[in-house]
Motif scaffolding. Structure first.
Motif, mmCIF file in Angstrom:
data_model
loop_
_atom_site.group_PDB
_atom_site.id
_atom_site.type_symbol
_atom_site.label_atom_id
_atom_site.label_comp_id
_atom_site.label_asym_id
_atom_site.label_seq_id
_atom_site.Cartn_x
_atom_site.Cartn_y
_atom_site.Cartn_z
ATOM 1 N N GLU A 1 3.699 7.990 8.351
ATOM 2 C CA GLU A 1 3.856 6.793 7.493
ATOM 3 C C GLU A 1 4.994 5.924 8.009
ATOM 4 O O GLU A 1 4.908 4.697 8.049
ATOM 5 C CB GLU A 1 4.150 7.210 6.052
ATOM 6 C CG GLU A 1 2.890 7.551 5.300
ATOM 7 C CD GLU A 1 3.173 8.262 3.988
ATOM 8 O OE1 GLU A 1 4.289 8.132 3.458
ATOM 9 O OE2 GLU A 1 2.253 8.951 3.518
ATOM 10 N N LYS A 2 6.077 6.606 8.428
ATOM 11 C CA LYS A 2 7.218 5.847 8.960
ATOM 12 C C LYS A 2 6.833 5.155 10.259
ATOM 13 O O LYS A 2 7.212 4.011 10.506
ATOM 14 C CB LYS A 2 8.394 6.788 9.238
ATOM 15 C CG LYS A 2 9.077 7.273 8.010
ATOM 16 C CD LYS A 2 10.341 8.009 8.407
ATOM 17 C CE LYS A 2 11.000 8.617 7.187
ATOM 18 N NZ LYS A 2 11.895 9.702 7.493
ATOM 19 N N ILE A 3 6.061 5.844 11.099
ATOM 20 C CA ILE A 3 5.632 5.253 12.373
ATOM 21 C C ILE A 3 4.868 3.957 12.099
ATOM 22 O O ILE A 3 5.088 2.930 12.750
ATOM 23 C CB ILE A 3 4.766 6.264 13.184
ATOM 24 C CG1 ILE A 3 5.666 7.423 13.649
ATOM 25 C CG2 ILE A 3 4.066 5.592 14.358
ATOM 26 C CD1 ILE A 3 4.946 8.527 14.390
ATOM 27 N N GLN B 1 4.617 -1.793 12.398
ATOM 28 C CA GLN B 1 4.340 -3.061 11.697
ATOM 29 C C GLN B 1 5.553 -3.988 11.713
ATOM 30 O O GLN B 1 5.412 -5.200 11.844
ATOM 31 C CB GLN B 1 3.912 -2.779 10.252
ATOM 32 C CG GLN B 1 2.415 -2.555 10.173
ATOM 33 C CD GLN B 1 1.976 -2.009 8.828
ATOM 34 O OE1 GLN B 1 2.792 -1.472 8.075
ATOM 35 N NE2 GLN B 1 0.690 -2.108 8.547
ATOM 36 N N SER B 2 6.748 -3.395 11.615
ATOM 37 C CA SER B 2 7.954 -4.229 11.532
ATOM 38 C C SER B 2 8.180 -5.033 12.819
ATOM 39 O O SER B 2 8.909 -6.008 12.809
ATOM 40 C CB SER B 2 9.183 -3.366 11.246
ATOM 41 O OG SER B 2 9.498 -2.590 12.385
ATOM 42 N N GLU B 3 7.564 -4.626 13.915
ATOM 43 C CA GLU B 3 7.813 -5.306 15.195
ATOM 44 C C GLU B 3 6.619 -6.096 15.711
ATOM 45 O O GLU B 3 6.690 -6.702 16.778
ATOM 46 C CB GLU B 3 8.213 -4.277 16.269
ATOM 47 C CG GLU B 3 9.491 -3.516 15.974
ATOM 48 C CD GLU B 3 10.752 -4.351 16.160
ATOM 49 O OE1 GLU B 3 10.812 -5.141 17.117
ATOM 50 O OE2 GLU B 3 11.677 -4.210 15.325
ATOM 51 N N HIS C 1 -5.015 2.020 14.150
ATOM 52 C CA HIS C 1 -5.274 3.305 13.489
ATOM 53 C C HIS C 1 -4.176 4.288 13.874
ATOM 54 O O HIS C 1 -3.622 4.201 14.964
ATOM 55 C CB HIS C 1 -6.613 3.885 13.951
ATOM 56 C CG HIS C 1 -7.765 2.968 13.730
ATOM 57 N ND1 HIS C 1 -8.499 2.966 12.575
ATOM 58 C CD2 HIS C 1 -8.295 1.997 14.517
ATOM 59 C CE1 HIS C 1 -9.440 2.048 12.660
ATOM 60 N NE2 HIS C 1 -9.339 1.439 13.831
ATOM 61 N N LEU C 2 -3.938 5.250 12.978
ATOM 62 C CA LEU C 2 -2.916 6.268 13.261
ATOM 63 C C LEU C 2 -3.516 7.664 13.089
ATOM 64 O O LEU C 2 -4.336 7.874 12.179
ATOM 65 C CB LEU C 2 -1.770 6.141 12.270
ATOM 66 C CG LEU C 2 -0.671 5.124 12.568
ATOM 67 C CD1 LEU C 2 0.285 5.075 11.395
ATOM 68 C CD2 LEU C 2 0.084 5.477 13.846
ATOM 69 N N THR D 1 -3.551 13.522 7.269
ATOM 70 C CA THR D 1 -2.399 13.408 8.171
ATOM 71 C C THR D 1 -1.315 14.439 7.852
ATOM 72 O O THR D 1 -0.824 15.130 8.738
ATOM 73 C CB THR D 1 -1.800 11.988 8.072
ATOM 74 O OG1 THR D 1 -2.867 11.057 8.222
ATOM 75 C CG2 THR D 1 -0.769 11.751 9.137
ATOM 76 N N LYS D 2 -0.966 14.580 6.587
ATOM 77 C CA LYS D 2 0.158 15.472 6.237
ATOM 78 C C LYS D 2 -0.178 16.932 6.521
ATOM 79 O O LYS D 2 0.692 17.687 6.962
ATOM 80 C CB LYS D 2 0.557 15.272 4.773
ATOM 81 C CG LYS D 2 1.332 13.978 4.608
ATOM 82 C CD LYS D 2 2.019 13.868 3.293
ATOM 83 C CE LYS D 2 2.819 12.578 3.265
ATOM 84 N NZ LYS D 2 2.817 11.917 1.982
ATOM 85 N N SER D 3 -1.429 17.319 6.275
ATOM 86 C CA SER D 3 -1.793 18.713 6.563
ATOM 87 C C SER D 3 -1.665 18.989 8.059
ATOM 88 O O SER D 3 -1.196 20.061 8.457
ATOM 89 C CB SER D 3 -3.216 19.009 6.096
ATOM 90 O OG SER D 3 -3.311 18.803 4.714
ATOM 91 N N ALA D 4 -2.064 18.019 8.886
ATOM 92 C CA ALA D 4 -1.955 18.218 10.341
ATOM 93 C C ALA D 4 -0.491 18.388 10.736
ATOM 94 O O ALA D 4 -0.144 19.260 11.536
ATOM 95 C CB ALA D 4 -2.574 17.031 11.083
ATOM 96 N N GLU D 5 0.359 17.563 10.144
ATOM 97 C CA GLU D 5 1.798 17.668 10.456
ATOM 98 C C GLU D 5 2.326 19.049 10.059
ATOM 99 O O GLU D 5 3.090 19.672 10.794
ATOM 100 C CB GLU D 5 2.588 16.578 9.708
ATOM 101 C CG GLU D 5 2.353 15.168 10.245
ATOM 102 C CD GLU D 5 2.979 14.068 9.364
ATOM 103 O OE1 GLU D 5 3.145 12.951 9.858
ATOM 104 O OE2 GLU D 5 3.288 14.319 8.174
ATOM 105 N N LEU D 6 1.867 19.535 8.896
ATOM 106 C CA LEU D 6 2.363 20.826 8.407
ATOM 107 C C LEU D 6 1.826 21.992 9.244
ATOM 108 O O LEU D 6 2.540 22.971 9.484
ATOM 109 C CB LEU D 6 2.000 21.003 6.927
ATOM 110 C CG LEU D 6 2.553 22.260 6.242
ATOM 111 C CD1 LEU D 6 4.075 22.319 6.328
ATOM 112 C CD2 LEU D 6 2.127 22.332 4.779
#
Ligand code: UGA
Length: 450
Positions: free
Chosen positions: A130-132, A137-139, A147-148, A199-204
């Motif tokens: 989410e931060k990525i 987006q900020s730049e 897509h992420l 996404t979060k399950s993959a990270e975990l």
């Protein structure tokens, strides 16, 4: 075939880039370090990894693999950008995201097309994708849709090329169906089971897997200490346990503990996450604590045996955190070297490939030798920290021929006890009885000889 950009040519980035080129994709690896890029352009790998350099050369020659320092050249035509920069632990034990942030912003500034897929392969704390998204987006110079996906890697150093082509599973986590589909197609030629998650399950999954492996090792190491107290043999115990298919035999090798850049770091990260969400796992604190105790167990054994190591000539065999790599990050051998020096021992170390990296950590506090023979010659004691094949294959007679007082402290259980029995040596290992002299096996009680 896809155009893939790899952001960061560290261990994960380089192996992934080379292997994706090998299956036919056009890969461009971006790294801001010009020295690294120059070395790679010459076809030389920047770290030791079996089979990697050969594949890299082939794909450079075939024109499927390019290296550049320029993010613009790297990202502008890419269909997929894979983020593979490092995430070291910060002082609180959580993962430091500064490189991920830099790269994400750089991607945001550089991309100019819609529908690019940005994949995180680096090991990251939960919620990082989410931060990525926000950093990219900020730049952005103009509104773009991208897509992420989270696609953690499970490569073992020393077997990374093999693991890329023969892994147990590929995990793809995304909230975008298109991203899941694109990555599924990308990896299909590898014929490895693909698990699609949010996404979060993959990270975990990534940090949970590594911390579980750490847990297995610490549990076995704790059992090995019990074996030493009761005169048991940890290898027989783990064989008996591992025959239960629910337990399995792998990652049950007792030793001087786990090191490397992943298991310690990811175990700390799960602990940190668990505390943060108010569901602490104290079990993992103990996993780390057991590992810390285990790291210096051999030296404690040597101290129990000799009272003092002052002036003793010690050969240290193996410096990398495990065989087939020159990586010495969190290597137990490096910690052993420091403690031996603190105890006044005169240390000469041997490693087939990791001496250059070890020197950066240890400098000249110990001596280094180019051969096993040179390290063992006239040594009073030998400590084995890494189970390189070359070390496991030392003819046992060489210990008694080369060493003055052949007392061996083996932190990786490289030798069979029976094989040691016929020789005039004293052999201490982890969780197994000590062997002294010819045909004379005695039980150890605690750290001493009983
Ligand atoms: C680990 C995981 O095994 C990979 O799946 C993962 O992709 C990788 O981390 C990563 O996150 O990038 P790695 O750090 O290369 O791979 O090394 P391991 O083979 O896991 O070994 C780690 C440490 O545990 C080594 O110091 C090794 O000597 C020790 N170990 C391993 C034991 O003490 N006993 C065992 O039974 C197995």
């Amino acid at each position: 075939m896809k155009k893939i950009a790899i952001a960061g040519t560290g261990y994960v980035g380089l192996v992934t880039g080379v292997c994706l080129a090998e299956i036919g994709h056009d890969v461009i690896c971006v790294d801001r370090d010009p020295q690294k890029i120059n070395t790679l352009l010459k076809g030389e790998a920047t770290f030791y990894e079996p089979g990697l350099e050969e594949l890299m050369k082939n794909n450079l020659e075939a024109g499927r693999l390019i290296f550049t320092t320029s993010p613009t050249i790297g990202y502008q035509d890419a269909d997929i950008i894979m983020i593979t920069v490092g995430t070291p632990n910060d002082p609180n034990g959580s993962l430091d995201l500064q490189y991920i942030e830099q790269i994400s912003k750089e991607i945001g500034r550089t991309i100019t097309r819609n529908n690019i897929l940005i994949v995180t392969k680096s090991t990251v704390p939960l919620g990082t994708n989410e931060k990525i998204k926000e950093w990219i987006q900020s730049e952005l110079r103009s509104p773009l849709y991208f897509h992420l996906a989270a696609n953690p890697e499970f490569l073992r150093q020393g077997a990374a090329v093999y693991d890329t082509f023969h892994g147990d599973r590929i995990i793809i986590g995304s909230d975008s169906k298109e991203a899941l589909h694109t990555l599924e197609e990308l990896y299909k030629p590898l014929h490895i089971p693909i698990i699609k998650t949010d996404t979060k399950s993959a990270e975990l999954i990534k940090i949970a897997s590594n911390s579980f492996l750490a847990l297995k090792i610490s549990y076995v190491n704790a059992l090995s200490s019990i074996c030493e107290q009761i005169g048991g043999n940890i290898e027989e115990v783990t064989l008996g346990m591992g025959m239960d298919a629910r337990i399995g035999t792998s990652f049950l090798n007792a030793g001087v503990g786990f090191g490397g850049s992943c298991l310690p770091k990811d175990t700390k990260e799960v602990t940190h996450l668990a505390n943060e969400v108010g569901e602490p796992i104290r079990l993992l604190d103990e996993v780390l604590e057991i590992n810390k105790r285990q790291e210096l167990r051999l030296i404690d054994k040597a101290l129990a045996r000799f009272k003092s190591l002052k002036g003793k000539k010690a050969a240290l065999l193996g410096l990398s955190f495990k065989p087939n790599t020159d990586d010495v990050r969190e290597s137990v051998s490096i910690k052993m070297a420091k403690r031996l020096v603190m105890e006044g021992a005169i240390v000469t170390a041997y490693d087939p490939v990791a001496i250059r990296n070890a020197k950066r950590e240890l400098g000249e506090i110990i001596s280094y030798s180019d051969t096993l023979e040179q390290a063992l010659m006239n040594a009073d004691l030998a400590f084995i920290g890494t189970e390189w094949e070359e070390i496991k294959n030392i003819p046992i007679t060489m210990f008694s021929e080369w060493m003055t007082e052949p007392v061996i402290f083996d932190g990786r259980n490289c030798f069979q006890l029976d094989a040691m029995k016929g020789f005039p040596i004293e052999y201490h290992s982890i969780g197994r009885p000590c062997v002294i002299g010819k045909e004379n096996i005695i039980k150890t009680f605690g750290l001493g000889l009983g």
